[in-house]
Motif scaffolding. Structure first.
Motif, PDB file in Angstrom:
ATOM      1  N   GLY A  71       5.171  -4.035  12.669  1.00  0.00           N
ATOM      2  CA  GLY A  71       6.453  -3.904  12.858  1.00  0.00           C
ATOM      3  C   GLY A  71       7.391  -4.327  11.635  1.00  0.00           C
ATOM      4  N   SER A  72       7.318  -5.050  10.940  1.00  0.00           N
ATOM      5  CA  SER A  72       8.333  -5.877   9.708  1.00  0.00           C
ATOM      6  C   SER A  72       8.353  -5.473   8.336  1.00  0.00           C
ATOM      7  N   ALA A  73       7.659  -4.716   8.665  1.00  0.00           N
ATOM      8  CA  ALA A  73       8.120  -3.897   6.752  1.00  0.00           C
ATOM      9  C   ALA A  73       9.016  -3.104   6.445  1.00  0.00           C
ATOM     10  N   PRO A  74      10.047  -2.893   5.532  1.00  0.00           N
ATOM     11  CA  PRO A  74      10.992  -2.399   5.407  1.00  0.00           C
ATOM     12  C   PRO A  74      11.148  -1.220   5.901  1.00  0.00           C
ATOM     13  N   ALA A  75      11.883  -0.748   6.111  1.00  0.00           N
ATOM     14  CA  ALA A  75      11.724   1.491   6.142  1.00  0.00           C
ATOM     15  C   ALA A  75      11.483   1.483   4.820  1.00  0.00           C
ATOM     16  N   ASP A  76      11.840   0.999   3.514  1.00  0.00           N
ATOM     17  CA  ASP A  76      11.738   2.316   2.582  1.00  0.00           C
ATOM     18  C   ASP A  76      10.362   1.696   1.897  1.00  0.00           C
ATOM     19  N   GLU A  77       9.148   0.900   1.982  1.00  0.00           N
ATOM     20  CA  GLU A  77       8.403   0.049   2.056  1.00  0.00           C
ATOM     21  C   GLU A  77       7.441   1.178   1.717  1.00  0.00           C
ATOM     22  N   TRP A  78       6.506   1.662   0.844  1.00  0.00           N
ATOM     23  CA  TRP A  78       5.264   2.727   1.549  1.00  0.00           C
ATOM     24  C   TRP A  78       4.049   2.048  -0.096  1.00  0.00           C
ATOM     25  N   ALA A  79       2.284   2.317   0.549  1.00  0.00           N
ATOM     26  CA  ALA A  79       2.154   2.146  -0.563  1.00  0.00           C
ATOM     27  C   ALA A  79       0.724   3.374  -0.623  1.00  0.00           C
ATOM     28  N   PHE A  80       0.242   3.826  -1.476  1.00  0.00           N
ATOM     29  CA  PHE A  80      -0.429   4.880  -1.591  1.00  0.00           C
ATOM     30  C   PHE A  80      -1.594   3.936  -2.953  1.00  0.00           C
ATOM     31  N   VAL A  81      -3.095   3.932  -1.937  1.00  0.00           N
ATOM     32  CA  VAL A  81      -4.556   3.431  -2.820  1.00  0.00           C
ATOM     33  C   VAL A  81      -5.227   4.065  -2.919  1.00  0.00           C
ATOM     34  N   ALA A  82      -5.347   4.499  -4.028  1.00  0.00           N
ATOM     35  CA  ALA A  82      -6.253   5.502  -4.560  1.00  0.00           C
ATOM     36  C   ALA A  82      -7.874   4.391  -4.832  1.00  0.00           C
ATOM     37  N   SER A  83      -7.295   3.577  -5.023  1.00  0.00           N
ATOM     38  CA  SER A  83      -8.544   2.550  -5.981  1.00  0.00           C
ATOM     39  C   SER A  83     -10.037   2.081  -4.185  1.00  0.00           C
ATOM     40  N   GLU A  84     -11.239   2.802  -4.799  1.00  0.00           N
ATOM     41  CA  GLU A  84     -12.501   3.015  -3.780  1.00  0.00           C
ATOM     42  C   GLU A  84     -12.383   1.303  -3.761  1.00  0.00           C
ATOM     43  N   ALA A  85     -12.392   1.089  -5.153  1.00  0.00           N
ATOM     44  CA  ALA A  85     -12.772  -0.857  -4.085  1.00  0.00           C
ATOM     45  C   ALA A  85     -12.314  -1.495  -3.759  1.00  0.00           C
ATOM     46  N   ALA A  86     -11.323  -0.912  -2.949  1.00  0.00           N
ATOM     47  CA  ALA A  86     -10.066  -1.025  -2.568  1.00  0.00           C
ATOM     48  C   ALA A  86     -10.894  -0.977  -0.893  1.00  0.00           C
ATOM     49  N   HIS A  87     -11.107   0.277  -0.305  1.00  0.00           N
ATOM     50  CA  HIS A  87     -11.480   0.513   0.666  1.00  0.00           C
ATOM     51  C   HIS A  87     -12.526  -0.151   0.688  1.00  0.00           C
ATOM     52  N   ASP A  88     -13.895   0.168  -0.258  1.00  0.00           N
ATOM     53  CA  ASP A  88     -14.131  -0.993  -0.508  1.00  0.00           C
ATOM     54  C   ASP A  88     -14.150  -2.261   0.371  1.00  0.00           C
ATOM     55  N   THR A  89     -13.743  -2.979  -0.037  1.00  0.00           N
ATOM     56  CA  THR A  89     -13.836  -4.552   0.378  1.00  0.00           C
ATOM     57  C   THR A  89     -13.274  -4.748   1.803  1.00  0.00           C
ATOM     58  N   ARG A  90     -14.290  -5.065   2.176  1.00  0.00           N
ATOM     59  CA  ARG A  90     -13.773  -5.666   3.380  1.00  0.00           C
ATOM     60  C   ARG A  90     -14.530  -7.402   4.195  1.00  0.00           C
ATOM     61  N   GLY A  91     -14.685  -7.729   5.139  1.00  0.00           N
ATOM     62  CA  GLY A  91     -14.662  -8.951   5.513  1.00  0.00           C
ATOM     63  C   GLY A  91     -13.817 -10.191   5.390  1.00  0.00           C
ATOM     64  N   ALA A  92     -14.257 -11.167   4.778  1.00  0.00           N
ATOM     65  CA  ALA A  92     -13.124 -12.206   5.020  1.00  0.00           C
ATOM     66  C   ALA A  92     -12.782 -12.307   3.244  1.00  0.00           C
ATOM     67  N   VAL A  93     -10.837 -11.800   3.040  1.00  0.00           N
ATOM     68  CA  VAL A  93     -10.233 -11.512   1.749  1.00  0.00           C
ATOM     69  C   VAL A  93      -9.608 -12.569   1.421  1.00  0.00           C
TER      70      VAL A  93
END
Length: 246
Positions: free
Chosen positions: A123-145
């Motif tokens: 709930g604290s992100a500024p209203a004008d911020e956004w992110a687009f993530v096309a990286s498959e490796a980023a979406h495969d990165t799970r667990g403690a990071v």
């Protein structure tokens, strides 16, 4: 302290990395040996490694050196974090690396970037911020990071061989503290050449920026995902004989 590391003046909120308690477990002796080796290399270059738990101190340091340092990416205030610095003989911080622990068990690192929860408390992100993530490796990165951020070297200290040694040291401390499954970084295109050489270790650095983040007050940032698995971190630290215990 010992004869190899004579007493040095550091700020009260800083702790010497060479004296940190690295916990318990079968890897601790090897982690300690790697820590001592890296600290000795850095001290020989005239820089003392310190650890600081204060994120406001990191933000203040970034603000003071904005002419040679990108604005920090935001991180959730609720996430565990620390930063390492290198201090010169005058007590000035001349290089930094930081680490933030993210729980990506239920939602991948890529998903947490996309919904901004990797960057801000709920709930604290500024209203004008956004992110687009096309990286498959980023979406495969799970667990403690362990997310490595705030890599910087003061211009007059660049070329002294500090950046990658300090990077190894921050990954070592993150491993000792949190035992993450993954260590990740987001690399600006201007910094890709710094990480593309041998000094970056056994990391995967995506060739193209698969993440586009619009940071409030900064603008759109194309970012390359960089990632180490736990075994890669151990191999970079020359902790080979203990791999079967991980």
């Amino acid at each position: 302290m010992n004869a190899m590391f004579p007493a040095r003046n550091v700020a009260p909120d800083y702790r010497l990395v060479e004296t940190l308690n690295l916990g318990v477990g079968p890897l601790v002796p090897a982690l300690g040996a790697a820590r001592d080796r890296l600290c000795a290399e850095l001290v020989a270059r005239g820089a003392t490694p310190i650890l600081c738990e204060s994120w406001p101190d990191m933000q203040a340091l970034n603000a003071r050196h904005r002419n040679s340092w990108f604005p920090l990416l935001p991180t959730p205030s609720s996430a565990p974090a620390f930063w390492l610095g290198l201090v010169d003989c005058e007590g000035e911080v001349v290089a930094t690396h930081a680490a933030v622990l993210l729980d990506c068990a239920a939602s991948s690192f890529g998903a947490r970037l996309a919904d901004l929860s990797a960057l801000h408390d709920p709930g604290s992100a500024p209203a004008d911020e956004w992110a687009f993530v096309a990286s498959e490796a980023a979406h495969d990165t799970r667990g403690a990071v362990a997310w490595i951020v705030a890599g910087w070297t003061r211009p007059d200290w660049r070329g002294a061989g500090l950046f990658h040694r300090l990077g190894e040291l921050v990954r070592l401390v993150a491993l000792a503290r949190w035992n993450p499954k993954w260590v990740v970084g987001l690399v600006d295109p201007e910094t890709v050449p710094v990480w593309s050489g041998r000094g970056g270790g056994r990391r995967r650095l995506e060739e193209r920026p698969g993440i586009l983040y619009h940071q409030s007050g900064v603008g759109r940032l194309p970012l390359h995902l960089m990632r180490w698995g736990r075994p890669a971190v151990l191999l970079d630290l020359e902790i080979i004989a203990h791999m079967s215990t991980v």
